[in-house]
Design an enzyme around this catalytic site. Structure first.
Site, PDB file in Angstrom:
ATOM      1  N   GLY A   1       1.018  -1.365   0.165  1.00  0.00           N
ATOM      2  CA  GLY A   1      -0.249   0.241  -0.434  1.00  0.00           C
ATOM      3  C   GLY A   1       0.985   1.522  -0.408  1.00  0.00           C
ATOM      4  O   GLY A   1       0.532   2.384   0.412  1.00  0.00           O
TER       5      GLY A   1
ATOM      6  N   CYS B   1     -16.709   1.554 -26.727  1.00  0.00           N
ATOM      7  CA  CYS B   1     -18.527   1.497 -26.839  1.00  0.00           C
ATOM      8  C   CYS B   1     -19.209   2.020 -25.537  1.00  0.00           C
ATOM      9  O   CYS B   1     -20.118   1.519 -24.812  1.00  0.00           O
ATOM     10  CB  CYS B   1     -18.953   0.828 -27.532  1.00  0.00           C
ATOM     11  SG  CYS B   1     -20.720   1.744 -28.558  1.00  0.00           S
ATOM     12  N   GLU B   2     -18.655   2.885 -24.953  1.00  0.00           N
ATOM     13  CA  GLU B   2     -19.021   3.251 -23.413  1.00  0.00           C
ATOM     14  C   GLU B   2     -17.958   4.582 -23.375  1.00  0.00           C
ATOM     15  O   GLU B   2     -17.117   4.665 -23.826  1.00  0.00           O
ATOM     16  CB  GLU B   2     -18.468   2.171 -22.783  1.00  0.00           C
ATOM     17  CG  GLU B   2     -19.637   1.025 -22.203  1.00  0.00           C
ATOM     18  CD  GLU B   2     -19.698   0.542 -20.999  1.00  0.00           C
ATOM     19  OE1 GLU B   2     -19.354   1.453 -20.115  1.00  0.00           O
ATOM     20  OE2 GLU B   2     -19.490  -0.546 -20.780  1.00  0.00           O
TER      21      GLU B   2
ATOM     22  N   TYR C   1     -11.146   4.375 -10.696  1.00  0.00           N
ATOM     23  CA  TYR C   1     -10.888   4.807  -9.289  1.00  0.00           C
ATOM     24  C   TYR C   1     -10.873   5.885  -9.507  1.00  0.00           C
ATOM     25  O   TYR C   1     -10.084   6.913  -8.467  1.00  0.00           O
ATOM     26  CB  TYR C   1      -8.996   4.572  -8.815  1.00  0.00           C
ATOM     27  CG  TYR C   1      -9.516   2.848  -8.908  1.00  0.00           C
ATOM     28  CD1 TYR C   1      -9.679   1.627  -7.493  1.00  0.00           C
ATOM     29  CD2 TYR C   1      -8.293   2.584  -9.575  1.00  0.00           C
ATOM     30  CE1 TYR C   1     -10.047   0.822  -8.040  1.00  0.00           C
ATOM     31  CE2 TYR C   1      -8.614   0.770  -9.693  1.00  0.00           C
ATOM     32  CZ  TYR C   1      -8.880  -0.029  -9.100  1.00  0.00           C
ATOM     33  OH  TYR C   1      -8.225  -1.036  -8.838  1.00  0.00           O
TER      34      TYR C   1
HETATM   35  N1  LLP Z   1      -0.867  -7.125  -0.450  1.00  0.00           N
HETATM   36  C1  LLP Z   1      -2.832  -7.183  -0.372  1.00  0.00           C
HETATM   37  C2  LLP Z   1      -2.777  -8.285   0.631  1.00  0.00           C
HETATM   38  C3  LLP Z   1      -2.938  -6.582  -1.302  1.00  0.00           C
HETATM   39  O1  LLP Z   1      -4.172  -7.338  -1.266  1.00  0.00           O
HETATM   40  C4  LLP Z   1      -2.565  -5.131  -1.733  1.00  0.00           C
HETATM   41  C5  LLP Z   1      -3.655  -4.401  -2.735  1.00  0.00           C
HETATM   42  C6  LLP Z   1      -0.847  -4.898  -1.760  1.00  0.00           C
HETATM   43  C7  LLP Z   1      -0.324  -5.966  -0.715  1.00  0.00           C
HETATM   44  C8  LLP Z   1      -0.725  -4.653  -2.571  1.00  0.00           C
HETATM   45  O2  LLP Z   1      -0.902  -3.363  -3.116  1.00  0.00           O
HETATM   46  P1  LLP Z   1      -0.138  -1.942  -3.424  1.00  0.00           P
HETATM   47  O3  LLP Z   1       1.116  -1.958  -2.874  1.00  0.00           O
HETATM   48  O4  LLP Z   1      -0.030  -2.834  -4.581  1.00  0.00           O
HETATM   49  O5  LLP Z   1      -1.181  -0.762  -2.959  1.00  0.00           O
HETATM   50  N2  LLP Z   1      -6.098  -2.021  -8.561  1.00  0.00           N
HETATM   51  C9  LLP Z   1      -5.618  -0.702  -7.155  1.00  0.00           C
HETATM   52  C10 LLP Z   1      -5.325  -1.360  -6.247  1.00  0.00           C
HETATM   53  C11 LLP Z   1      -5.969  -2.700  -5.001  1.00  0.00           C
HETATM   54  C12 LLP Z   1      -5.219  -3.061  -4.295  1.00  0.00           C
HETATM   55  C13 LLP Z   1      -5.617  -4.499  -3.637  1.00  0.00           C
HETATM   56  N3  LLP Z   1      -4.784  -4.745  -2.603  1.00  0.00           N
HETATM   57  C14 LLP Z   1      -5.524   0.588  -8.293  1.00  0.00           C
HETATM   58  O6  LLP Z   1      -5.395  -0.057  -9.317  1.00  0.00           O
HETATM   59  O7  LLP Z   1      -5.194   1.621  -7.987  1.00  0.00           O
END
Ligand code: LLP
Length: 403
Positions: free
Chosen positions: A222, A332-333, A306
Site C-alpha cells: 500500500g 463503446c462506452e 478509481y
Molecule cells: N497485499 C495485499 C493483501 C493486497 O490486497 C494488496 C493490494 C497489496 C499487498 C499491494 O498493494 P499496493 O502496494 O499495490 O498498493 N487496483 C488498484 C489497487 C488494488 C490493490 C489491491 N490489493 C489500483 O489500481 O489502484
C-alpha cells in the site's frame, strides 16, 4: 539519478512493436526495491512483491533475480511465481474469500499461507493441525488508502478476520493445535501517512502475546507512489525509522524478536511502466478537443474505475504548443482517460504515453468490445524485449465451443 525511459526510447519501441503497448523498465523496479532494502537495512525485514500488480513472467523472473520474495492473491499467481522460479519458501499466498481446496493446493505446493477467515482456519486446523505453519490475516479496523475502493482494513471491509473476533481465533487455534507463524494486516493502497503502519503495529502488539510460536508480522503493502506533479511517495526512510521506534517501545519488553514482512505492489512496478497509445481521431467539440486513442478502459481501467490520474504526454510532438484535450478511448462506452488536459499539440497518428502504468494496468485489462490485449515489452540493460505478444483474432476464438 532516478531511472527513466526517454521519449525517444518509448517512440522507438512503439515504432518497433506497434501500439498500444505496455513498456516496463527493469532497472526502475530494481531502484524502487533498493530504496526499500536500504531503508530497512538495520531491521529484519523481508519484501514480498505483491504480484497482482503485474504478473508478466519475465517481470517475475527479473524481480526474483533482484532478490525479492513474492506475494500472491490467487493460486494461479502462486503457480506463476513458482513457474518463474521462485522457490516455495519465497512465495506467500495471502488469501481472501477462497475455497478451502485452494488453500490445500497452496499447502501442497509448500508456500506460506495467510488465512483470512475463521471457517478456513478451522478447516485447516482439523485437517493439518500443527503440522503446517500458517499466518492469520486480520482486519485491523483501520481506515486508510487513496479511496474507498482500495481501502481494505476498515471495519466494513470483507478482508481478514475482524480483530474483535480475536477470542474466536484463539479458541480455534487452541482446539485445533494450529501452528500460527505470522499475523498479517493490509489496510489499503496508496497510503501516504506512515503513521497508518505504526497504528497497525500497535494493534498487533495487543494481539502478539496470545501467540507463542510467531515468527513474523506482515504489514501488507500500500505504499503510495506519485502520479502527478506535487504528489509525494510514502516516505520509506521515515517509515523504517517509525517501525524501528515502534518496536523499540514494544509494550512487552523481552518479547521474541519478529521478522517484519511487507507486500508492496505499486511501489515496485508502477513508475517502471509506460503505456503507449496512438491517436486515431481528433474531434473538436465546443471548448475541448477529443483525442481518441487506440485503447480504452479495456487496456487501462484505473482512470475510470478509481478516478485515477495518469500523466499523459505527446511524445510525437513534445515541444509543440500546449492545448486542452479530452483524451478518450475507442470503447463503446464512456472511457475518458483525462478531461481538458494540457498536452502538447496533437495530430492524428501521434503517440500518447500514459505514465505510472506498471501496476494494475495490463493486469486489469480485458477483451471488452472484442478488442485485443496489448503487447508487453521489457527494457533491460538498454535492450527492449517483447515479453508478451499482442493478441490476435484467433485468441478471441480460443476456448469458445462453437455449437
Ligand atoms: N497485499 C495485499 C493483501 C493486497 O490486497 C494488496 C493490494 C497489496 C499487498 C499491494 O498493494 P499496493 O502496494 O499495490 O498498493 N487496483 C488498484 C489497487 C488494488 C490493490 C489491491 N490489493 C489500483 O489500481 O489502484
Amino acid at each position: 539519478m532516478s531511472q527513466f525511459l526517454s521519449q525517444n526510447q518509448l517512440t522507438a519501441i512503439a515504432d518497433e512493436f506497434g501500439t498500444p503497448v505496455y513498456i516496463y523498465h527493469a532497472e526502475k523496479i530494481a531502484e524502487q526495491y533498493q530504496k526499500l532494502k536500504e531503508a530497512f537495512s538495520q531491521q529484519d525485514v523481508v519484501i514480498f512483491y505483491a504480484c497482482k500488480a503485474l504478473t508478466n513472467v519475465s517481470i517475475l523472473r527479473y524481480i526474483k533475480s533482484i532478490g525479492a520474495n513474492v506475494d500472491c492473491s490467487s493460486i494461479n499467481e502462486v503457480k506463476l511465481a513458482l513457474h518463474a522460479g521462485f522457490p516455495p519458501e519465497k512465495v506467500l499466498y495471502t488469501s481472501n474469500g477462497i475455497a478451502f481446496e485452494e488453500i490445500e493446493e497452496a499447502k501442497n505446493l509448500g508456500v506460506h499461507i495467510n488465512i483470512d477467515s475463521l471457517s478456513n482456519l478451522e478447516k485447516f486446523g482439523k485437517k493439518f493441525g500443527h503440522s503446517y505453519p500458517v499466518g492469520i490475516r486480520l482486519r485491523p479496523n483501520i481506515l486508510a488508502g487513496g479511496n474507498l475502493k482500495i481501502s481494505t482494513g476498515h471495519d466494513k471491509s470483507k478482508f481478514g478476520i475482524p480483530v474483535d473476533q480475536l477470542q474466536m481465533v484463539l479458541n480455534c487455534v487452541d482446539e485445533n493445535n494450529l501452528f500460527i507463524r505470522g499475523l498479517h494486516i493490509h489496510t489499503g493502497s496508496e497510503i501516504k501517512e506512515v503513521d497508518v503502519f505504526v497504528k497497525g503495529i500497535e494493534k498487533l502488539f495487543e494481539i502478539i502475546p496470545h501467540f507463542n510460536e510467531l515468527e513474523f508480522i506482515d504489514l501488507g503493502g500500500g505504499f503510495k507512489v506519485p502520479y502527478k506533479e506535487g504528489d509525494t511517495e510514502t516516505d520509506i526512510n521515515l517509515l523504517a525509522q517509525k517501525v524501528k521506534d515502534a518496536f523499540a517501545s514494544h509494550p512487552n519488553p523481552g518479547y521474541k524478536p519478529l521478522q517484519i514482512w511487507f507486500e508492496p505492489g505499486k511501489f515496485l512496478v508502477s513508475s517502471a511502466g509506460y503505456f503507449v497509445t496512438k491517436v486515431n481521431v481528433l474531434k473538436e467539440s465546443g471548448s475541448t478537443i477529443f483525442a481518441g486513442v487506440n485503447s480504452g478502459f479495456n487496456h487501462l481501467i484505473r482512470p475510470m474505475f478509481y478516478d485515477s490520474y495518469h500523466l499523459i504526454e505527446n511524445i510525437s510532438n513534445p515541444a509543440g504548443p500546449e492545448k486542452a484535450y479530452t483524451v478518450v478511448g475507442n470503447i463503446c462506452e464512456t472511457d475518458t482517460f483525462a478531461t481538458d488536459r494540457k498536452i502538447n499539440e496533437i495530430k492524428e497518428g501521434d503517440y500518447l504515453v500514459f505514465y505510472n502504468a506498471g501496476a494494475y494496468g495490463f493486469e486489469m485489462s480485458s477483451n471488452f468490445n472484442s478488442r485485443l490485449k496489448p503487447a508487453e515489452v521489457m527494457v533491460k540493460d538498454g535492450k527492449a524485449m517483447l515479453v508478451r505478444k499482442r493478441e490476435t483474432f484467433e485468441d478471441l476464438l480460443r476456448n469458445q465451443v462453437e455449437v
